[in-house]
Motif scaffolding. Structure first.
Motif, PDB file in Angstrom:
ATOM      1  N   SER A  58      23.584  -2.069   2.791  1.00 41.78           N
ATOM      2  CA  SER A  58      22.266  -1.547   3.152  1.00 41.78           C
ATOM      3  C   SER A  58      22.213  -0.036   2.954  1.00 41.78           C
ATOM      4  CB  SER A  58      21.960  -1.873   4.611  1.00 41.78           C
ATOM      5  OG  SER A  58      20.776  -1.220   5.031  1.00 41.78           O
ATOM      6  N   ARG A  59      21.036   0.463   2.648  1.00 39.28           N
ATOM      7  CA  ARG A  59      20.824   1.913   2.524  1.00 39.28           C
ATOM      8  C   ARG A  59      20.171   2.483   3.775  1.00 39.28           C
ATOM      9  NH1 ARG A  59      22.497   5.252  -1.589  1.00 39.28           N
ATOM     10  NH2 ARG A  59      21.624   6.518   0.029  1.00 39.28           N
ATOM     11  N   LEU A  60      19.808   1.637   4.735  1.00 36.69           N
ATOM     12  CA  LEU A  60      19.087   2.069   5.919  1.00 36.69           C
ATOM     13  C   LEU A  60      20.047   2.262   7.081  1.00 36.69           C
ATOM     14  CD1 LEU A  60      16.105   2.585   6.261  1.00 36.69           C
ATOM     15  CD2 LEU A  60      15.856   0.291   7.165  1.00 36.69           C
ATOM     16  N   GLY A  61      19.916   3.407   7.770  1.00 34.91           N
ATOM     17  CA  GLY A  61      20.795   3.687   8.885  1.00 34.91           C
ATOM     18  C   GLY A  61      20.068   4.309  10.048  1.00 34.91           C
ATOM     19  N   VAL A  62      20.771   4.421  11.172  1.00 31.80           N
ATOM     20  CA  VAL A  62      20.239   5.062  12.364  1.00 31.80           C
ATOM     21  C   VAL A  62      21.173   6.223  12.699  1.00 31.80           C
ATOM     22  CG1 VAL A  62      19.578   4.757  14.775  1.00 31.80           C
ATOM     23  CG2 VAL A  62      19.327   2.852  13.171  1.00 31.80           C
ATOM     24  N   ARG A  63      20.574   7.401  12.871  1.00 34.88           N
ATOM     25  CA  ARG A  63      21.351   8.612  13.133  1.00 34.88           C
ATOM     26  C   ARG A  63      21.484   8.836  14.636  1.00 34.88           C
ATOM     27  NH1 ARG A  63      19.876  13.939  10.109  1.00 34.88           N
ATOM     28  NH2 ARG A  63      18.438  12.413   9.291  1.00 34.88           N
ATOM     29  N   TYR A  64      22.731   9.066  15.085  1.00 33.01           N
ATOM     30  CA  TYR A  64      23.029   9.398  16.468  1.00 33.01           C
ATOM     31  C   TYR A  64      23.869  10.673  16.474  1.00 33.01           C
ATOM     32  CZ  TYR A  64      21.489   4.710  17.651  1.00 33.01           C
ATOM     33  OH  TYR A  64      20.745   3.577  17.807  1.00 33.01           O
ATOM     34  N   PRO A  65      23.970  11.347  17.619  1.00 28.94           N
ATOM     35  CA  PRO A  65      24.809  12.555  17.654  1.00 28.94           C
ATOM     36  C   PRO A  65      26.251  12.271  17.239  1.00 28.94           C
ATOM     37  CG  PRO A  65      23.418  12.474  19.597  1.00 28.94           C
ATOM     38  CD  PRO A  65      23.232  11.163  18.875  1.00 28.94           C
ATOM     39  N   LEU A 115      24.964   4.783  12.084  1.00 30.27           N
ATOM     40  CA  LEU A 115      25.225   3.350  12.125  1.00 30.27           C
ATOM     41  C   LEU A 115      24.311   2.690  11.110  1.00 30.27           C
ATOM     42  CD1 LEU A 115      25.355   2.353  15.922  1.00 30.27           C
ATOM     43  CD2 LEU A 115      27.258   2.734  14.365  1.00 30.27           C
ATOM     44  N   CYS A 116      24.823   1.662  10.443  1.00 31.09           N
ATOM     45  CA  CYS A 116      23.991   0.889   9.532  1.00 31.09           C
ATOM     46  C   CYS A 116      22.896   0.208  10.354  1.00 31.09           C
ATOM     47  CB  CYS A 116      24.833  -0.154   8.795  1.00 31.09           C
ATOM     48  SG  CYS A 116      23.849  -1.277   7.780  1.00 31.09           S
ATOM     49  N   ALA A 117      21.656   0.279   9.886  1.00 28.18           N
ATOM     50  CA  ALA A 117      20.538  -0.328  10.617  1.00 28.18           C
ATOM     51  C   ALA A 117      20.544  -1.852  10.507  1.00 28.18           C
ATOM     52  CB  ALA A 117      19.211   0.224  10.097  1.00 28.18           C
ATOM     53  N   VAL A 118      21.283  -2.403   9.544  1.00 28.36           N
ATOM     54  CA  VAL A 118      21.310  -3.848   9.356  1.00 28.36           C
ATOM     55  C   VAL A 118      22.461  -4.486  10.123  1.00 28.36           C
ATOM     56  CG1 VAL A 118      21.610  -5.684   7.638  1.00 28.36           C
ATOM     57  CG2 VAL A 118      20.141  -3.736   7.135  1.00 28.36           C
ATOM     58  N   CYS A 119      23.687  -4.001   9.895  1.00 23.76           N
ATOM     59  CA  CYS A 119      24.854  -4.662  10.500  1.00 23.76           C
ATOM     60  C   CYS A 119      25.556  -3.818  11.562  1.00 23.76           C
ATOM     61  CB  CYS A 119      25.843  -5.057   9.406  1.00 23.76           C
ATOM     62  SG  CYS A 119      26.717  -3.666   8.648  1.00 23.76           S
ATOM     63  N   ASP A 132      12.715  -8.079   2.278  1.00 26.17           N
ATOM     64  CA  ASP A 132      13.749  -8.179   1.259  1.00 26.17           C
ATOM     65  C   ASP A 132      14.721  -9.298   1.629  1.00 26.17           C
ATOM     66  OD1 ASP A 132      15.754  -7.836  -0.624  1.00 26.17           O
ATOM     67  OD2 ASP A 132      16.406  -5.888   0.137  1.00 26.17           O
ATOM     68  N   PRO A 133      14.726 -10.402   0.864  1.00 28.02           N
ATOM     69  CA  PRO A 133      15.650 -11.498   1.188  1.00 28.02           C
ATOM     70  C   PRO A 133      17.112 -11.054   1.230  1.00 28.02           C
ATOM     71  CG  PRO A 133      14.070 -12.197  -0.484  1.00 28.02           C
ATOM     72  CD  PRO A 133      13.882 -10.724  -0.285  1.00 28.02           C
ATOM     73  N   TRP A 134      17.478 -10.062   0.411  1.00 25.91           N
ATOM     74  CA  TRP A 134      18.869  -9.586   0.410  1.00 25.91           C
ATOM     75  C   TRP A 134      19.242  -8.927   1.734  1.00 25.91           C
ATOM     76  CZ3 TRP A 134      22.192 -11.596  -2.634  1.00 25.91           C
ATOM     77  CH2 TRP A 134      21.832 -12.021  -3.905  1.00 25.91           C
ATOM     78  N   ALA A 135      18.304  -8.249   2.368  1.00 25.67           N
ATOM     79  CA  ALA A 135      18.580  -7.629   3.669  1.00 25.67           C
ATOM     80  C   ALA A 135      18.844  -8.715   4.712  1.00 25.67           C
ATOM     81  CB  ALA A 135      17.415  -6.743   4.094  1.00 25.67           C
ATOM     82  N   GLN A 136      18.083  -9.796   4.643  1.00 25.58           N
ATOM     83  CA  GLN A 136      18.303 -10.908   5.563  1.00 25.58           C
ATOM     84  C   GLN A 136      19.680 -11.538   5.319  1.00 25.58           C
ATOM     85  OE1 GLN A 136      15.880 -14.456   5.026  1.00 25.58           O
ATOM     86  NE2 GLN A 136      15.581 -14.530   7.234  1.00 25.58           N
ATOM     87  N   TYR A 137      20.034 -11.734   4.068  1.00 25.52           N
ATOM     88  CA  TYR A 137      21.338 -12.292   3.724  1.00 25.52           C
ATOM     89  C   TYR A 137      22.459 -11.382   4.250  1.00 25.52           C
ATOM     90  CZ  TYR A 137      25.287 -13.757   0.831  1.00 25.52           C
ATOM     91  OH  TYR A 137      26.522 -14.161   0.400  1.00 25.52           O
ATOM     92  N   ALA A 138      22.316 -10.074   4.063  1.00 21.41           N
ATOM     93  CA  ALA A 138      23.326  -9.126   4.550  1.00 21.41           C
ATOM     94  C   ALA A 138      23.453  -9.201   6.067  1.00 21.41           C
ATOM     95  CB  ALA A 138      22.967  -7.706   4.109  1.00 21.41           C
ATOM     96  N   LEU A 139      22.338  -9.337   6.750  1.00 17.02           N
ATOM     97  CA  LEU A 139      22.370  -9.451   8.209  1.00 17.02           C
ATOM     98  C   LEU A 139      23.123 -10.710   8.632  1.00 17.02           C
ATOM     99  CD1 LEU A 139      21.513  -8.556  11.041  1.00 17.02           C
ATOM    100  CD2 LEU A 139      19.376  -9.809  10.682  1.00 17.02           C
ATOM    101  N   TRP A 140      22.830 -11.831   7.991  1.00 13.38           N
ATOM    102  CA  TRP A 140      23.533 -13.078   8.329  1.00 13.38           C
ATOM    103  C   TRP A 140      25.036 -12.932   8.113  1.00 13.38           C
ATOM    104  CZ3 TRP A 140      19.817 -16.620   5.129  1.00 13.38           C
ATOM    105  CH2 TRP A 140      18.617 -16.780   5.821  1.00 13.38           C
ATOM    106  N   ARG A 141      25.422 -12.288   7.013  1.00 15.41           N
ATOM    107  CA  ARG A 141      26.862 -12.102   6.743  1.00 15.41           C
ATOM    108  C   ARG A 141      27.508 -11.228   7.802  1.00 15.41           C
ATOM    109  NH1 ARG A 141      28.752 -10.361   1.175  1.00 15.41           N
ATOM    110  NH2 ARG A 141      30.640 -10.637   2.355  1.00 15.41           N
ATOM    111  N   SER A 142      26.842 -10.135   8.171  1.00 17.44           N
ATOM    112  CA  SER A 142      27.437  -9.248   9.174  1.00 17.44           C
ATOM    113  C   SER A 142      27.506  -9.940  10.532  1.00 17.44           C
ATOM    114  CB  SER A 142      26.674  -7.928   9.258  1.00 17.44           C
ATOM    115  OG  SER A 142      25.368  -8.132   9.732  1.00 17.44           O
TER     116      SER A 142
END
Length: 188
Positions: A59-66, A70-74, A171-181
């Motif tokens: 995934s290219r989406l993340g969440v920024r913390y101090p 963290l990856c927003a998907v897994c 995006d079906p690929w994002a869903q697939y990545a979530l299931w794998r993680s």
């Protein structure tokens, strides 16, 4: 017990000096803790593009913390290296591909590799399942099957099923990545 006072200063150098609540982790009064919180909250927990793709799910989406990204998907921590013994979890999925005016319903445990050998225009959806689920779908949509292949005419019944699978999924690929993680997390 000592009387703690706020150490915050204004831009002109004047000190606050207000009382600090017992147990406060820093010598800041409640008002200055709120100011500090608001400042940190501007970027903490903000979803944005990762500095590089997630090594766990891509995934290219993340969440920024101090403390970092963290990856927003897994929820993989960016910068953590997978241990050398990590094995990708097997996840069988039924896939729906479109090529022109046909829809292929198939199954794979490695869809990226599988799709490399199939001409298609678009990945329409995934659903968890193995060959049994695939056969069930083939029977369910048998009236729209093209010959004896895994290709089907894009009948409204098939399209409605795909719409249900895609509900809320861009995006079906994002869903697939979530299931794998999720499967990897369950393995421990």
């Amino acid at each position: 017990m000592t009387d703690r006072r706020c150490v915050a200063t204004s831009p002109d150098g004047e000190g606050c000096g207000e009382h600090v609540e017992p147990g406060a982790p820093l010598d800041l009064c409640g008002a200055h803790f709120e100011v500090a919180h608001d400042w940190v909250a501007q970027t903490s927990g903000t979803t944005d593009l990762l500095p590089s793709p997630c090594v766990a799910c891509g995934s290219r989406l993340g969440v920024r913390y101090p403390s970092g990204w963290l990856c927003a998907v897994c929820e993989w921590r960016v910068g953590d290296a997978p241990d050398g013994e990590t094995v990708d979890p097997r996840l069988d999925v039924v896939y729906y591909l479109r090529f022109g005016d046909r829809i292929k319903i198939g199954t794979s445990a490695n869809p990226r590799q599988r799709f490399a050998g199939i001409r298609h225009d678009e990945v329409l959806a995934f659903e968890p399942g193995n060959r049994l689920t695939e056969r069930r779908r083939h029977r369910q949509f048998a009236a729209y099957r093209l010959g004896t292949s895994e290709w089907f005419a894009p009948h409204p019944e098939i399209l409605a099923h795909i719409d249900v699978l895609r509900a809320g999924i861009d995006d079906p690929w994002a869903q697939y990545a979530l299931w794998r993680s999720q499967k990897a997390a369950l393995r421990g």
